[in-house]
Motif scaffolding. Structure first.
Motif, PDB file in Angstrom:
ATOM      1  N   GLY A 133       0.711  -1.198   0.006  1.00 26.16           N
ATOM      2  CA  GLY A 133       0.015   0.104  -0.028  1.00 26.16           C
ATOM      3  C   GLY A 133       0.944   1.204  -0.110  1.00 26.16           C
ATOM      4  O   GLY A 133       1.784   1.355  -1.030  1.00 26.16           O
ATOM      5  N   TYR A 134       0.644   2.030   0.870  1.00 22.24           N
ATOM      6  CA  TYR A 134       1.419   3.435   1.137  1.00 22.24           C
ATOM      7  C   TYR A 134       2.687   3.311   1.849  1.00 22.24           C
ATOM      8  O   TYR A 134       3.303   4.171   2.134  1.00 22.24           O
ATOM      9  CB  TYR A 134       0.450   4.536   1.816  1.00 22.24           C
ATOM     10  CG  TYR A 134      -0.517   4.933   0.612  1.00 22.24           C
ATOM     11  CD1 TYR A 134      -0.438   6.059  -0.322  1.00 22.24           C
ATOM     12  CD2 TYR A 134      -1.737   4.329   0.484  1.00 22.24           C
ATOM     13  CE1 TYR A 134      -1.168   6.371  -1.407  1.00 22.24           C
ATOM     14  CE2 TYR A 134      -2.713   4.892  -0.515  1.00 22.24           C
ATOM     15  CZ  TYR A 134      -2.370   5.658  -1.252  1.00 22.24           C
ATOM     16  OH  TYR A 134      -3.185   6.224  -2.578  1.00 22.24           O
ATOM     17  N   GLY A 135       2.908   2.057   2.361  1.00 22.91           N
ATOM     18  CA  GLY A 135       4.153   1.658   2.979  1.00 22.91           C
ATOM     19  C   GLY A 135       4.151   2.393   4.404  1.00 22.91           C
ATOM     20  O   GLY A 135       5.402   2.992   4.749  1.00 22.91           O
ATOM     21  N   VAL A 136       3.184   2.759   5.047  1.00 21.41           N
ATOM     22  CA  VAL A 136       3.163   3.772   6.217  1.00 21.41           C
ATOM     23  C   VAL A 136       3.208   2.846   7.428  1.00 21.41           C
ATOM     24  O   VAL A 136       2.427   1.898   7.738  1.00 21.41           O
ATOM     25  CB  VAL A 136       2.048   4.667   6.210  1.00 21.41           C
ATOM     26  CG1 VAL A 136       1.955   5.452   7.517  1.00 21.41           C
ATOM     27  CG2 VAL A 136       2.101   5.594   5.111  1.00 21.41           C
ATOM     28  N   ASN A 137       3.780   3.228   8.559  1.00 22.11           N
ATOM     29  CA  ASN A 137       4.078   2.725   9.869  1.00 22.11           C
ATOM     30  C   ASN A 137       3.783   3.617  10.958  1.00 22.11           C
ATOM     31  O   ASN A 137       4.860   4.383  11.017  1.00 22.11           O
ATOM     32  CB  ASN A 137       5.167   1.707  10.175  1.00 22.11           C
ATOM     33  CG  ASN A 137       5.181   1.156  11.522  1.00 22.11           C
ATOM     34  OD1 ASN A 137       4.089   1.268  12.229  1.00 22.11           O
ATOM     35  ND2 ASN A 137       6.239   0.939  12.328  1.00 22.11           N
ATOM     36  N   ALA A 138       2.421   4.276  11.383  1.00 22.76           N
ATOM     37  CA  ALA A 138       2.238   5.298  12.185  1.00 22.76           C
ATOM     38  C   ALA A 138       1.495   4.751  13.156  1.00 22.76           C
ATOM     39  O   ALA A 138       0.107   5.092  13.270  1.00 22.76           O
ATOM     40  CB  ALA A 138       1.601   6.462  11.187  1.00 22.76           C
ATOM     41  N   ALA A 261      -7.954  -2.016  -7.946  1.00 20.65           N
ATOM     42  CA  ALA A 261      -8.693  -2.243  -6.821  1.00 20.65           C
ATOM     43  C   ALA A 261      -7.711  -2.311  -5.659  1.00 20.65           C
ATOM     44  O   ALA A 261      -8.160  -2.119  -4.694  1.00 20.65           O
ATOM     45  CB  ALA A 261      -9.161  -3.849  -7.248  1.00 20.65           C
ATOM     46  N   LEU A 262      -6.686  -2.795  -5.728  1.00 18.85           N
ATOM     47  CA  LEU A 262      -5.565  -2.841  -4.541  1.00 18.85           C
ATOM     48  C   LEU A 262      -5.148  -1.448  -4.266  1.00 18.85           C
ATOM     49  O   LEU A 262      -5.163  -1.248  -2.910  1.00 18.85           O
ATOM     50  CB  LEU A 262      -4.358  -3.506  -4.881  1.00 18.85           C
ATOM     51  CG  LEU A 262      -4.795  -5.109  -4.977  1.00 18.85           C
ATOM     52  CD1 LEU A 262      -3.460  -5.872  -5.101  1.00 18.85           C
ATOM     53  CD2 LEU A 262      -5.189  -5.889  -3.614  1.00 18.85           C
ATOM     54  N   ALA A 263      -4.979  -0.591  -4.983  1.00 17.86           N
ATOM     55  CA  ALA A 263      -4.756   0.786  -4.913  1.00 17.86           C
ATOM     56  C   ALA A 263      -6.009   1.595  -3.949  1.00 17.86           C
ATOM     57  O   ALA A 263      -5.508   2.234  -3.145  1.00 17.86           O
ATOM     58  CB  ALA A 263      -4.481   1.591  -5.946  1.00 17.86           C
ATOM     59  N   ALA A 264      -7.123   1.279  -4.323  1.00 20.72           N
ATOM     60  CA  ALA A 264      -8.176   1.507  -3.715  1.00 20.72           C
ATOM     61  C   ALA A 264      -8.148   1.174  -2.298  1.00 20.72           C
ATOM     62  O   ALA A 264      -8.704   1.824  -1.191  1.00 20.72           O
ATOM     63  CB  ALA A 264      -9.460   1.306  -4.396  1.00 20.72           C
ATOM     64  N   ALA A 265      -7.995  -0.314  -2.223  1.00 22.73           N
ATOM     65  CA  ALA A 265      -8.004  -0.836  -0.820  1.00 22.73           C
ATOM     66  C   ALA A 265      -7.139  -0.281   0.100  1.00 22.73           C
ATOM     67  O   ALA A 265      -7.262  -0.131   1.247  1.00 22.73           O
ATOM     68  CB  ALA A 265      -7.803  -2.330  -0.943  1.00 22.73           C
ATOM     69  N   ALA A 266      -5.924   0.098  -0.444  1.00 22.71           N
ATOM     70  CA  ALA A 266      -4.879   0.591   0.448  1.00 22.71           C
ATOM     71  C   ALA A 266      -5.272   2.056   1.067  1.00 22.71           C
ATOM     72  O   ALA A 266      -4.509   2.359   2.153  1.00 22.71           O
ATOM     73  CB  ALA A 266      -3.440   0.743  -0.604  1.00 22.71           C
TER      74      ALA A 266
END
Length: 545
Positions: A133-138, A261-266
């Motif tokens: 996804g957006y590769g975020v760990n927050a 579809a996966l970009a929307a899910a992310a």
């Protein structure tokens, strides 16, 4: 560099530009001559650690001295900045195997690739590919795209910007339209490395990236600079890069997945990383050169509290030689970005010296390697000549307005600090108004040298003119900004034009002059607002001074 729309200013009485005896008067001759010289082909795009650097820093030091500044580093004009240069070659295509169709993505056409590791050879072979996804760990925002997946030794594919960048307003988990640091490409690679990824590939999409593929390709062409490190950056991923969106769509299709579809899910809370069931391979060789670049620093000592400082910054570097354009021109001259800002820094020094010393010292810092990741300003912030605890504030100049005047000023990061009332007062005195940032999704607060100081606690102004052009209004302003980003930003066509309109640049510089004088003659210590991400760092810094 900031958007060109943050580089404009309001109309100027031309008499003010030439009346050098007037406090705050800015020399048009300095702006024009320094910009034209630094952006000429003779300076070859001002890449750090090249012969062009020697000419560039010598010119800046000479002009600082001529302006009347004192050497800023214990009798020297320079601060050494240790860098390592990596130039890759023999780059193989990024190949994808194990899917419906074998794929081979070509350098420049489909992807760019590099490394932070200081090694002669890089080889990623048959690395499992995972979409994160957006590769975020927050954790403070309740979001972790890496939950439940082990990406050690794997290749992660990452979307650019924040999950909610398409929201029309500001607010929400990631501030909606306003990018957070989690949206920046630099963060994506940092987090992927912390997770142990062998390779981190960002999907390029022009709107959320804030620039087109030509900009990415030019920026990743030729020698790449990084901060020198005793551990050779072995804690970083083996390979980092970008892939064009159509190539990413083909990769997902080969894996039997729907990219859209996966970009929307992310974008949704609770997104789980998706192993794609395919493997990636890429390799290249590296030529390595360690060297020292230079920040240039001058000072106008204060008369009453010389140990307290106000800081003016601009980066002198650009990309050097880059991807040739259709005419074969391969020099990225960097006229707007950032010969204009460097010229503005020199003109600012001249104006303050002519007005006489202030109560606090005024420091003028031309930094190296901004285009390589704010390396020069980061090095200064971590190794300050003048302690950051005693640095009241500062202004960074990353490009000046050469388009014509605007009626408004945009403050990037407004609401973050106690600098806002000071800026509002100075803007009102010029007969202008403060407008909201028109493209907060582009994350300008994290893209220039003021950020290096801010994240270590120093409240920094980040203001420039907005969209409301005196000639043509908001529509024209936005049109010009889009044209510059598409056709000139980080490309060979960013060249000096004798027909530029400098009126806005001069008044913007007068605004920066007023801000510096206000705080340099004050005993105030504006802080970040309560709850701001940088408040705790500043409080700790000031408490231990």
């Amino acid at each position: 560099m900031r958007s060109i729309l943050l580089l404009a200013a309001a109309p100027l009485a031309l008499a003010a530009a030439s009346a050098h005896a007037q406090p705050g008067a800015i020399s048009l001759e300095t702006l024009k001559s320094v910009t034209e010289t630094l952006s000429s082909d003779a300076f070859e795009g001002r890449a750090p650690t090249t012969p062009a650097e020697e000419k560039t820093v010598a010119l800046i030091a000479e002009r600082f001295q001529k302006a009347g500044l004192k050497p800023g580093n214990k009798g020297s004009w320079f601060q050494d900045v240790p860098l390592v240069e990596i130039t890759n070659s023999n780059v193989t295509p990024l190949t994808i195997s194990g899917g419906k169709t074998p794929l081979a993505f070509a350098l420049h056409k489909d992807m760019v690739i590099g490394t932070y590791r200081v090694l002669p050879n890089i080889a990623v072979k048959d690395s499992e590919v995972v979409f994160v996804g957006y590769g975020v760990n927050a954790p403070e925002r309740g979001w972790n795209d890496y939950t439940g997946v082990d990406v050690k030794g794997k290749t992660v594919v990452i979307l650019i910007n924040d999950p909610d960048w398409q929201k029309p307003d500001v607010g929400g988990t990631f501030n909606g339209r306003a990018m957070t640091y989690y949206g920046r490409w630099t963060y994506k690679y940092e987090e992927a490395a912390r997770q142990g990824a062998a390779a981190a590939i960002i999907v390029h999409d022009t709107e959320p990236a804030a620039y087109g593929w030509k900009t990415v390709d030019s920026s990743w062409t030729g020698p790449q600079l990084g901060a020198d490190d005793v551990n050779n950056h072995m804690d970083q991923s083996q390979a980092v890069g970008w892939i064009q969106k159509p190539a990413a769509e083909a990769l997902f299709a080969s894996a039997g997945k729907d990219f859209a579809a996966l970009a929307a899910a992310a974008k949704q809370p609770g997104f789980k990383a998706v192993p794609l069931g395919v493997k990636a391979s890429v390799s290249f060789d590296n030529a390595i050169k360690r060297s020292k670049s230079k920040n240039v620093i001058g000072i106008l000592p204060g008369t009453k509290r010389p140990d307290e400082t106000f800081l003016y910054t601009a980066h002198w570097d650009h990309l050097g030689r880059c991807m040739p354009d259709e005419t074969g021109d391969d020099i990225c001259n960097g006229a707007l970005d950032n010969a204009t800002g460097t010229a503005g820094l020199i003109a600012m020094a001249e104006a303050h010296v002519k007005a006489g010393a202030a109560d606090r010292s005024l420091v003028f810092l031309a930094v190296t390697a901004e285009e390589s990741g704010l390396l020069g300003s980061k090095y200064y912030a971590e190794n300050p000549i003048y302690p950051l605890a005693n640095t009241v504030s500062g202004v960074n100049m990353d490009g000046l307005n050469i388009l014509g005047p605007t009626r408004d000023v945009t403050s990037v990061g407004i609401g973050k600090s106690q600098l806002d009332p000071i800026l509002e007062k100075a803007v009102k005195a010029q007969g202008r108004y403060i407008s909201p940032e028109s493209t907060p999704e582009k994350g300008f607060y994290y893209r220039s040298d003021h950020f290096s100081m801010a994240k270590l606690g120093v409240p920094m102004f980040n203001a420039g003119s907005g969209d409301d052009q005196v000639d043509g209004g908001v529509a024209r302003g936005k049109k010009i900004a889009a044209e510059y980003t598409d056709k000139h930003y980080h490309q060979a066509s960013d060249e000096y034009d004798p027909n530029w309109n400098w009126d806005g640049a001069v008044q913007d510089l007068q605004l920066y002059y007023a801000l510096g004088r206000e705080l340099a003659n004050s005993s105030a210590w504006p802080n970040w607002n309560e709850g701001d991400e940088f408040r705790a760092t500043r409080d700790k810094s000031r408490a231990g001074k």
